[in-house]
Design a protein around this motif. Structure first.
Motif, short mmCIF file in Angstrom:
data_model
loop_
_atom_site.label_atom_id
_atom_site.label_comp_id
_atom_site.label_asym_id
_atom_site.label_seq_id
_atom_site.Cartn_x
_atom_site.Cartn_y
_atom_site.Cartn_z
N ALA A 103 11.49 -5.64 -1.00
CA ALA A 103 10.30 -5.81 -1.84
C ALA A 103 9.31 -4.66 -1.63
O ALA A 103 8.64 -4.23 -2.58
CB ALA A 103 9.62 -7.14 -1.52
N SER A 104 9.23 -4.15 -0.43
CA SER A 104 8.30 -3.06 -0.14
C SER A 104 8.74 -1.76 -0.82
O SER A 104 7.92 -0.95 -1.25
CB SER A 104 8.18 -2.84 1.37
N ARG A 105 10.05 -1.54 -0.91
CA ARG A 105 10.54 -0.36 -1.61
C ARG A 105 10.25 -0.47 -3.11
O ARG A 105 9.82 0.50 -3.74
CB ARG A 105 12.03 -0.17 -1.37
N SER A 106 10.46 -1.65 -3.68
CA SER A 106 10.18 -1.84 -5.10
C SER A 106 8.69 -1.70 -5.40
O SER A 106 8.29 -1.05 -6.37
CB SER A 106 10.67 -3.21 -5.55
N ALA A 107 7.85 -2.33 -4.56
CA ALA A 107 6.41 -2.23 -4.76
C ALA A 107 5.94 -0.80 -4.55
O ALA A 107 5.06 -0.31 -5.28
CB ALA A 107 5.68 -3.17 -3.80
N GLY A 108 6.51 -0.11 -3.57
CA GLY A 108 6.14 1.28 -3.33
C GLY A 108 6.46 2.15 -4.53
O GLY A 108 5.70 3.06 -4.88
N ALA A 109 7.60 1.89 -5.19
CA ALA A 109 7.97 2.65 -6.38
C ALA A 109 7.00 2.37 -7.53
O ALA A 109 6.61 3.28 -8.26
CB ALA A 109 9.40 2.32 -6.79
N ARG A 110 6.60 1.10 -7.69
CA ARG A 110 5.63 0.79 -8.75
C ARG A 110 4.28 1.45 -8.47
O ARG A 110 3.62 1.95 -9.39
CB ARG A 110 5.49 -0.73 -8.89
N LEU A 111 3.87 1.43 -7.21
CA LEU A 111 2.61 2.06 -6.84
C LEU A 111 2.67 3.57 -7.09
O LEU A 111 1.75 4.15 -7.70
CB LEU A 111 2.29 1.79 -5.37
N ASN A 143 11.92 18.66 -1.49
CA ASN A 143 13.09 18.58 -2.36
C ASN A 143 12.74 18.14 -3.78
O ASN A 143 13.48 18.45 -4.72
CB ASN A 143 14.12 17.61 -1.77
N SER A 144 11.63 17.40 -3.94
CA SER A 144 11.24 16.88 -5.26
C SER A 144 9.75 17.08 -5.47
O SER A 144 8.97 16.11 -5.48
CB SER A 144 11.60 15.40 -5.38
N PRO A 145 9.30 18.32 -5.65
CA PRO A 145 7.85 18.55 -5.84
C PRO A 145 7.32 17.96 -7.14
O PRO A 145 6.17 17.54 -7.21
CB PRO A 145 7.74 20.08 -5.84
N ASN A 146 8.16 17.93 -8.18
CA ASN A 146 7.76 17.36 -9.47
C ASN A 146 8.63 16.13 -9.72
O ASN A 146 9.82 16.26 -10.03
CB ASN A 146 7.94 18.38 -10.59
N LEU A 147 8.02 14.98 -9.60
CA LEU A 147 8.77 13.73 -9.62
C LEU A 147 8.71 13.09 -11.00
O LEU A 147 7.64 12.80 -11.51
CB LEU A 147 8.19 12.77 -8.58
N SER A 148 9.88 12.89 -11.60
CA SER A 148 9.94 12.20 -12.89
C SER A 148 10.05 10.70 -12.66
O SER A 148 10.50 10.25 -11.60
CB SER A 148 11.14 12.70 -13.70
N HIS A 149 9.67 9.91 -13.67
CA HIS A 149 9.64 8.46 -13.51
C HIS A 149 11.02 7.88 -13.22
O HIS A 149 11.13 6.89 -12.48
CB HIS A 149 9.04 7.79 -14.75
N ASP A 150 12.07 8.47 -13.77
CA ASP A 150 13.39 7.90 -13.54
C ASP A 150 13.93 8.19 -12.15
O ASP A 150 14.98 7.67 -11.77
CB ASP A 150 14.37 8.40 -14.61
N ARG A 151 13.22 8.99 -11.38
CA ARG A 151 13.67 9.30 -10.02
C ARG A 151 12.76 8.71 -8.94
O ARG A 151 12.99 8.92 -7.75
CB ARG A 151 13.76 10.82 -9.83
N ILE A 152 11.74 7.98 -9.35
CA ILE A 152 10.76 7.49 -8.38
C ILE A 152 11.38 6.51 -7.39
O ILE A 152 11.14 6.60 -6.18
CB ILE A 152 9.55 6.85 -9.10
N GLN A 153 12.21 5.57 -7.87
CA GLN A 153 12.78 4.59 -6.95
C GLN A 153 13.68 5.25 -5.92
O GLN A 153 13.62 4.93 -4.72
CB GLN A 153 13.56 3.53 -7.72
N SER A 154 14.53 6.18 -6.35
CA SER A 154 15.41 6.85 -5.40
C SER A 154 14.60 7.70 -4.43
O SER A 154 14.95 7.82 -3.24
CB SER A 154 16.44 7.72 -6.13
N PHE A 155 13.49 8.27 -4.90
CA PHE A 155 12.61 9.04 -4.03
C PHE A 155 12.02 8.14 -2.95
O PHE A 155 12.03 8.47 -1.75
CB PHE A 155 11.49 9.67 -4.86
N VAL A 156 11.51 6.99 -3.35
CA VAL A 156 10.91 6.04 -2.41
C VAL A 156 11.96 5.55 -1.41
O VAL A 156 11.70 5.48 -0.20
CB VAL A 156 10.27 4.86 -3.16
N ASP A 157 13.15 5.23 -1.89
CA ASP A 157 14.22 4.78 -0.99
C ASP A 157 14.53 5.84 0.06
O ASP A 157 14.73 5.52 1.24
CB ASP A 157 15.47 4.46 -1.80
#
Length: 290
Positions: free
Chosen positions: A110-118, A256-270
């Motif tokens: 849940a914290s990973r999912s919430a972190g991605a939404r934040l 590795n990801s200075p410009n983060l697109s929305h479709d990559r946010i969850q994998s970035f947070v993970d």
């Protein structure tokens, strides 16, 4: 530590990654004959084999929490001066109690999912402005309000539900992050710079990991010092230790990801959570060897 969710901690036979963290497979739609689409009607003479049952998670070592708990208890009893046992507690929590950095990160469902939404909201606010980002949640009237009020209004969107311990940890971490905004000079912003975005996410991930650790090996086991200053020192040392690992992990991920697109946010947070646990294990081992 003092604000961690009330919970007695998992039993020793709890699987390393609870089965409820996974998403159940969706059932296929039925055709007019009652059989799933693309499946021929059942043959009465040759009934289909019953579906295979999902594998039962392996029972973990019932003693896997004891080493980390004992070390954390000694660290707390020292009033924050015993860095050796702090290091041992964290390193053993990751390596033994959780089964490694990847398993530890998976426990933060849940914290990973919430972190991605934040982080998604912060990224949107940075790119399009606060009002437009809030419009996605029908909260554009909150634009111009203090950031703490904005985040309170977003709470149910960022951390929906608090029925499980995992969801409770995610929501608690979010509330703690709101409390910290003033101390970080982020209370009255109309926009977020990339550095400020990372600070907010860093605070959130730090509180989430701290709450997870305290719920697993701290609650009802660790006796905090009766002296208020010593208890505060214990909490601060633990939080600062965790934040150091999160900060390093976030910095590496941003390289590795200075410009983060929305479709990559969850994998970035993970990746940040997994890297943070790996760094915390390494930092803990260094402290333990000193």
């Amino acid at each position: 530590m003092g604000t961690s969710t009330a919970y007695g901690g998992p039993g020793g036979d709890t699987p390393l990654v609870p089965s409820w963290l996974g998403d159940p497979p969706a059932s296929p739609p039925a055709n007019p004959d009652g059989a799933p689409d693309g499946t021929p009607p059942p043959d009465a003479a040759n009934p289909p084999s019953p579906p295979e049952k999902p594998p039962i998670p392996k029972v973990a070592d019932p003693q896997r929490f004891s080493g980390a708990r004992n070390n954390l208890t000694r660290f707390a009893g020292s009033g924050g001066s015993d860095r050796t046992n702090l290091g041992r507690a964290i390193s053993r929590y990751v390596s033994t109690s959780s089964g490694g950095a990847r398993q530890a990160a998976q426990r933060m469902g849940a914290s990973r999912s919430a972190g991605a939404r934040l982080l998604g909201f912060l990224t949107d606010a940075n790119a399009r402005g606060m009002r437009e980002a809030l419009r996605e949640f029908n909260l554009d009237s909150m634009a111009g309000r203090p950031v703490s009020e904005v985040f309170i209004a977003l709470a149910d969107h960022i951390c929906p539900g608090a029925g499980t311990v995992d969801e409770g940890i995610a929501r608690e971490a979010y509330i703690e992050t709101i409390i910290d905004l003033a101390n970080e000079g982020l209370a009255n912003l109309t926009a977020f710079t990339p550095e400020q975005m990372d600070t907010v996410f860093e605070l959130y991930a730090t509180h989430a990991i701290e709450a997870r650790i305290c719920n697993d090996i701290g609650t009802k086991v660790v006796t905090m010092p009766s002296d208020a200053q010593a208890a505060h020192r214990v909490e601060k040392q633990l939080r600062d230790f965790i934040r150091g690992g999160v900060s390093d992990a976030l910095a590496r991920a941003r390289e590795n990801s200075p410009n983060l697109s929305h479709d990559r946010i969850q994998s970035f947070v993970d990746s940040v959570y997994e890297s943070a646990f790996a760094i915390l294990q390494s930092l803990g081992e260094v402290e333990a060897d000193q």
